[in-house]
Each structure stands twice: as structure tokens, then as C-alpha cells.
Design a protein around this motif. Structure first.
Motif, mmCIF file in Angstrom:
data_model
loop_
_atom_site.group_PDB
_atom_site.id
_atom_site.type_symbol
_atom_site.label_atom_id
_atom_site.label_comp_id
_atom_site.label_asym_id
_atom_site.label_seq_id
_atom_site.Cartn_x
_atom_site.Cartn_y
_atom_site.Cartn_z
ATOM 1 N N UNK A 211 15.064 49.471 43.410
ATOM 2 C CA UNK A 211 15.925 49.569 44.590
ATOM 3 C C UNK A 211 17.212 48.767 44.387
ATOM 4 N N UNK A 212 17.093 47.582 43.795
ATOM 5 C CA UNK A 212 18.273 46.763 43.495
ATOM 6 C C UNK A 212 19.185 47.474 42.501
ATOM 7 N N UNK A 213 18.585 48.169 41.556
ATOM 8 C CA UNK A 213 19.366 48.937 40.577
ATOM 9 C C UNK A 213 20.190 50.016 41.274
ATOM 10 N N UNK B 254 24.933 41.597 40.301
ATOM 11 C CA UNK B 254 23.499 41.781 40.067
ATOM 12 C C UNK B 254 22.683 40.930 41.038
ATOM 13 N N UNK B 255 23.081 39.682 41.221
ATOM 14 C CA UNK B 255 22.327 38.794 42.106
ATOM 15 C C UNK B 255 22.437 39.220 43.561
ATOM 16 N N UNK B 256 23.588 39.758 43.956
ATOM 17 C CA UNK B 256 23.750 40.260 45.328
ATOM 18 C C UNK B 256 22.838 41.460 45.586
ATOM 19 N N UNK B 257 22.765 42.361 44.615
ATOM 20 C CA UNK B 257 21.904 43.540 44.759
ATOM 21 C C UNK B 257 20.435 43.118 44.823
ATOM 22 N N UNK B 258 20.058 42.132 44.008
ATOM 23 C CA UNK B 258 18.675 41.645 44.014
ATOM 24 C C UNK B 258 18.343 40.904 45.308
ATOM 25 N N UNK B 259 19.305 40.175 45.827
ATOM 26 C CA UNK B 259 19.104 39.485 47.110
ATOM 27 C C UNK B 259 18.886 40.502 48.231
ATOM 28 N N UNK B 260 19.680 41.555 48.220
ATOM 29 C CA UNK B 260 19.573 42.590 49.249
ATOM 30 C C UNK B 260 18.231 43.321 49.170
ATOM 31 N N UNK B 261 17.724 43.499 47.927
ATOM 32 C CA UNK B 261 16.461 44.223 47.737
ATOM 33 C C UNK B 261 15.249 43.278 47.731
ATOM 34 N N UNK B 262 15.475 41.987 48.016
ATOM 35 C CA UNK B 262 14.415 40.971 47.999
ATOM 36 C C UNK B 262 13.761 40.863 46.616
ATOM 37 N N UNK B 263 14.512 41.190 45.572
ATOM 38 C CA UNK B 263 13.977 41.090 44.216
ATOM 39 C C UNK B 263 14.195 39.700 43.635
ATOM 40 N N UNK B 264 15.191 38.983 44.165
ATOM 41 C CA UNK B 264 15.488 37.639 43.657
ATOM 42 C C UNK B 264 14.340 36.669 43.912
ATOM 43 N N UNK C 275 19.127 47.371 56.009
ATOM 44 C CA UNK C 275 20.387 46.627 55.864
ATOM 45 C C UNK C 275 21.423 47.454 55.107
ATOM 46 N N UNK C 276 20.977 48.103 54.046
ATOM 47 C CA UNK C 276 21.893 48.879 53.200
ATOM 48 C C UNK C 276 22.390 50.126 53.927
ATOM 49 N N UNK D 81 11.604 48.072 53.213
ATOM 50 C CA UNK D 81 12.128 48.746 54.415
ATOM 51 C C UNK D 81 13.243 47.927 55.048
ATOM 52 N N UNK D 82 13.075 46.620 55.028
ATOM 53 C CA UNK D 82 14.124 45.730 55.549
ATOM 54 C C UNK D 82 15.399 45.875 54.720
#
Length: 563
Positions: free
Chosen positions: A471-473, A430-440, A505-506, A500-501
Motif C-alpha cells: 500500500x505504501x508503494x 518513502x518515509x511519508x508513504x510508509x507513515x501514511x500506510x502504517x508501515x513505518x 486518509x489517502x 482501512x485507516x
């Protein structure tokens, strides 16, 4: 059956009790009492008032006990049947095409699974009680038939004649039930719609109109309900004089046929119970008639869902190996009006494909086709050379990450929203997905962090925060295909840049299909398809399309001018 046995036993026990009061010396007792004395003696009980009182109380006690047990069984059976109906109906709905839901109001489903299902559950209870009442009438009739078949026959004729008007009036139960179902559906739909659009209502300062419309809808429903309840209660109450009249007829003819006083008391109580059960059956007949419109609504929606069943195949989709191809695909919502016409698109694995065009050009319809929400009238969609109709649709969609323009979340915590998408996700995932989506960046600043409740549809989050969580979801699923339907169009420039960033990356490790409103966001797309009026009018890479000076170039120039 057991309950009726004890009820009849308690009735027969009344005769000897009356004889013991009138004839303490047991002289000139009735034939019924003589037979009851023989029964008492066969059990080696002393022939006394105490013995008969014991028998009477025992019959009443065990009759009540078995009735309580039978009531529990009836209620449990009733709700098991409703559970089966609910489950079957829900299964049909969830197996239907998306177009089935588009064609219905949300309020209709809410009304069905709340008010109408309760009506069906209530009616099933009434049906069981009606059946029990009819059986009781036949059992209770055996008592007066045993004492005097002549009096019983005359009373039955009276009951039948006097019940006819009540049965005829009971037919209005269906009429009121139909009106109640229609008005309830209207009220719940209007209520659901206004509360879903409450921000618009407040924004237009239209609270007064909202209040007036909802009260009017409720009053229509309430008035119909009052009429139905009044009819049911009136029929039940008006049957009381009928019961008294039947008992009076029984008393009159008992004297005519010289029925002994003790047996007369049994006969009168028997007919009182019969009249009471008959009145309950008349009332339940009205309630059962009221239930049919609820059942008809459930049945009609289920049949409609079954007719619009979602296509699915047998082949399990495990992963995208090569490409998804849309071949000569055409689709229309209405006859002679093509929403998509002769579409040919190739979505290669690990590539980013962009769909652009003005509003109404068919971009979102095309996404619905790729996700299997709609079926093409012409052409086909193939995944790794296999027609999508041959693929199990749930296994296919489980490998898709989808982020619509207006994302929504469930009214629970941020963490629970992630676990809904992927139940086996670890905290690290969950934290990795949030980091990737800048949600963290903002989740960690919340006092309750990932346990923060997001509100109904995610209303407690800002637009940018909501979209980054959505997006993180999608990232959390690690999909083979990520679909973004104008996921950044309604965001500010900062939120758009962050998302967009994250997408860029994804996109390095997955296949992405993106609908873009801001054309600058598709610069890195491997291939761009330009749609207009449901047709592909241009396609190619960003720089190639700019150099052509065609439709895409004009759209880019227009956006540059409006900055």
C-alpha cells in the motif's frame, strides 16, 4: 580469408622441407619446391632449410594468431545477434496484452530465455563454424588441385559418396531437438510451478509426489539430450575412419600418377585437413538441425505476442481532470458467456467508488478493464471524455496505484522495492508513504530497517506487513487513481483497521476504486456498485442501499450473522 591464406602457405612450405631432407643437394627436387625456392629468392632470403623452417613456422604462427582474432569477432557477433533476438522477443512480450501471459505457463518463458536461447546462441556459433569449414574445404582443395587434379577429383568423389550416410543421419538432429525442447519446457514449467507452490506441497505432505514428478520429467529430458549428444559424437567419431580412408585413396592414386614424394606429403596433409573439416561440418550439421526447434518455439511465442499486442494511443495521459466513464461495457472470455454485461459506471475525481458482489460476479474483471488489461467487446472506457484506446497506455497506468489482494514484492530490500515503483523518490518521500500506510511501525523495528531483505515475493514479511508495504508503494507514486482489489480481505482485524485507516486518509486527496469483501469497509464510499453475474444490480450510497432492503442489504445482513 587471411587465416586460410596462412594455412595454405604452411601446407605449401611442407614440400620444400621434405625435399631438403630427402635431397640435401637440391637435385631432383619437385616442381613445387622449385617454385618455392623462387619465392624465397625474391625476398632475398638464402635458400636453406632454416629459411623454409622460418617460413613454415611464420605461416603457422600468424595463421593461429589471425584465427584467434577471427574467433573473437565470431563470438562477439554471435552474442550480439542473440542479444538482438532476446531484446526483440522480450519487447514483443512486454508489449502484449495481459491475456497473452494468462494463456502461457511461466515455465515456458523461463525455458525460452534460458535453455532455448542458449541453444540458439550455440547454433549460431555452429553456423559460423560450418561456414568457415566449407570455405576452408574449398581453400584446401586448391592445394591438391595444384599438385594433381586427377588425384583430387577421385578423392572428392570418395568424400561425397562416403559423407551421404552421415548427412542423412544428421537429419535426426531436428527430431531430437524437437523432443528436447518439448521435454525441457515440460520440466522447467513443472519445476517452476512446484517451487512457487512449495508451501502447498509441504502443507499437503506431498513431497514424495513432487519429487517423483520432477525426477520423471528430468529423466525424459535427460534421455533425449543423451541421445542427441551420442548421435553427434558418434557421427564425428565415425567420420575418422572416413578421413583415414580418403588419405589412403590419395596415397594410392598419388603413386599411380607418379606424384613426387615431397608433393605427395603436401597432398596427403591437404586431404587430411579437408577430411577433418568435412567431419566437423557433418557434426555441425546435426547440431544446427537440433537448433531449429528452439528457434521455432521462440518465433511462435513472439508471433503470438505480436498478434495479442496491447492497445495504446498517442495522447499522453498527464492527470485525471474530471472523471472516468465506463459506457455500456460488455466483455467475455469465451463466446456466449459474458463476464461483464452492459456496465455503466462513473468514477468522479477525488471520489471513492466501491465494487461489491459475491465471488465470480465480475469485480476483478472490471478492475482489469479499467487498467486496460482487457478490451471490451462492446462499449468503451473514457478518461475525461477521451476513449482509452486513444491514450498512451503506459502514461495512463503510470498514474495508477494498484494493490491486489495477494500483493508480492521483489526479492530485495524494502527500500529497493519502493525505488522500483518510483526511481526518483527521496528518503523523505518513502518515509511519508510508509507513515501514511502504517508501515513505518514495523519497518523501524527491523535491525536493518529499510535495507531489510523481504525474500522471494515478500515471504519474510507477515501478511499484514506485506500488504502495508504494498500500500505504501502505491501511495509513493501519488497516483491520480488508486485501485484496491480486496486489499484487506485476507488480513486480521488489526491489520485491516490500520490499512482501512490509511485508505480513508489517502482518499481525501485522490480518486479510489475499491473492491471490498467486508462490506463494513465501504461505509465511507461515495458510491457503491453491486455486481451479480457480470451485471450491476444495485447502486447508490451505503445508507441508501441498506434502506432499500435489496441485494446489498441482504449481503450486509449475512455478514452480520456470520460474525
Amino acid at each position: 580469408m587471411v587465416v586460410n591464406f596462412f594455412n595454405i602457405g604452411s601446407l605449401f612450405a611442407i614440400g620444400p622441407l621434405v625435399d631438403f631432407v630427402i635431397h640435401p643437394d637440391l637435385q631432383n627436387i619437385s616442381p613445387l619446391t622449385e617454385k618455392m625456392i623462387s619465392v624465397i629468392e625474391s625476398f632475398a632470403f638464402p635458400v636453406s632449410l632454416s629459411s623454409f623452417l622460418l617460413f613454415f613456422v611464420s605461416f603457422v604462427f600468424f595463421g593461429s594468431l589471425f584465427q584467434a582474432v577471427s574467433e573473437y569477432v565470431v563470438q562477439k557477433t554471435r552474442f550480439k545477434i542473440v542479444e538482438a533476438l532476446f531484446s526483440d522477443c522480450l519487447n514483443s512480450f512486454l508489449s502484449a496484452k495481459w491475456q497473452f501471459f494468462v494463456g502461457q505457463k511461466q515455465g515456458e518463458f523461463i525455458n525460452l530465455f534460458s535453455r532455448e536461447l542458449i541453444m540458439i546462441a550455440s547454433a549460431l556459433g555452429q553456423v559460423s563454424q560450418f561456414t568457415v569449414g566449407v570455405v576452408q574445404i574449398f581453400f584446401f582443395l586448391s592445394v591438391p588441385f595444384y599438385i594433381s587434379w586427377q588425384v583430387t577429383l577421385l578423392c572428392i568423389i570418395g568424400i561425397v559418396l562416403l559423407s551421404i550416410p552421415f548427412i542423412l543421419f544428421g537429419r535426426y538432429g531436428y527430431v531430437f531437438g524437437k523432443k528436447g525442447t518439448d521435454y525441457s519446457k515440460e520440466f522447467i514449467s513443472l519445476l517452476n510451478e512446484n517451487f512457487n507452490l512449495l508451501k502447498i506441497v509441504l502443507g499437503f505432505a506431498n513431497q514424495k509426489k513432487c519429487h517423483t514428478d520432477l525426477v520423471k520429467a528430468y529423466v525424459r529430458y535427460a534421455n533425449t539430450t543423451i541421445q542427441w549428444l551420442t548421435l553427434g559424437n558418434a557421427l564425428f567419431l565415425l567420420f575418422r575412419p572416413v578421413a583415414v580412408l580418403i588419405v589412403a585413396i590419395a596415397l594410392f592414386f598419388s603413386r599411380k600418377f607418379n606424384v613426387p614424394v615431397s608433393e605427395m606429403s603436401v597432398l596427403l596433409l591437404g586431404f587430411f585437413q579437408i577430411a577433418k573439416s568435412a567431419g566437423a561440418c557433418v557434426n555441425m550439421n546435426t547440431a544446427i538441425g537440433n537448433f531449429f526447434p528452439s528457434y521455432e518455439l521462440m518465433k511462435s511465442l513472439k508471433e503470438k505476442a505480436d498478434l495479442e499486442k496491447q492497445f495504446t494511443g498517442m495522447k499522453i495521459f498527464k492527470t485525471l481532470e474530471d472523471r472516468i466513464c465506463l459506457k455500456n461495457l460488455s466483455f467475455s472470455y469465451q463466446e456466449n458467456e459474458w463476464a461483464l454485461k452492459s456496465i455503466n459506471i462513473i468514477i468522479e475525481k477525488s471520489k471513492m467508488i466501491a465494487l461489491v458482489g459475491k465471488s465470480g460476479s465480475g469485480k476483478s474483471t472490471l478492475i482489469d478493464m479499467i487498467m486496460g488489461f482487457n478490451e471490451p467487446q462492446v462499449g468503451c472506457i473514457e478518461c475525461d471524455g477521451v476513449d482509452i484506446h486513444k491514450i498512451d497506455i503506459d502514461s495512463y497506468r503510470s498514474r495508477i496505484g494498484y494493490v491486489p489482494q495477494d500483493s508480492v514484492l521483489f526479492n530485495t530490500s524494502i527500500k529497493e522495492n519502493f525505488l522500483w515503483a518510483k526511481p526518483d523518490a527521496s528518503e523523505k518521500d518513502i518515509k511519508e508513504a510508509c507513515f501514511l500506510a502504517h508501515a513505518d511501525e514495523f519497518i523501524d523495528n527491523f535491525p536493518e530497517k529499510y535495507d531489510t531483505i523481504v525474500g522471494d515475493r515478500g515471504v519474510r514479511l507477515s501478511g499484514g506487513q506485506l500488504q502495508r508495504v504494498a500500500l505504501a508503494r502505491a501511495f509513493l507514486k501519488k497516483p491520480d487513481l488508486l485501485i484496491l482489489d480486496e486489499a484487506t480481505s485476507s488480513l486480521d482485524s488489526h491489520s485491516e483497521k490500520l490499512i482501512q485507516d490509511a485508505i480513508d486518509k489517502f482518499a481525501i486527496k485522490t480518486t479510489v476504486v475499491i473492491i471490498a469483501h467486508r462490506l463494513s469497509t465501504v461505509r465511507k464510499a461515495d458510491h457503491i456498485y453491486v455486481l451479480d453475474q457480470g451485471k450491476i444490480v444495485e447502486e447508490g450510497k451505503y445508507n441508501d442501499l441498506i434502506s432499500k432492503r435489496g441485494r446489498f442489504s441482504s449481503m450486509v445482513d449475512m455478514q452480520e450473522l456470520t460474525k
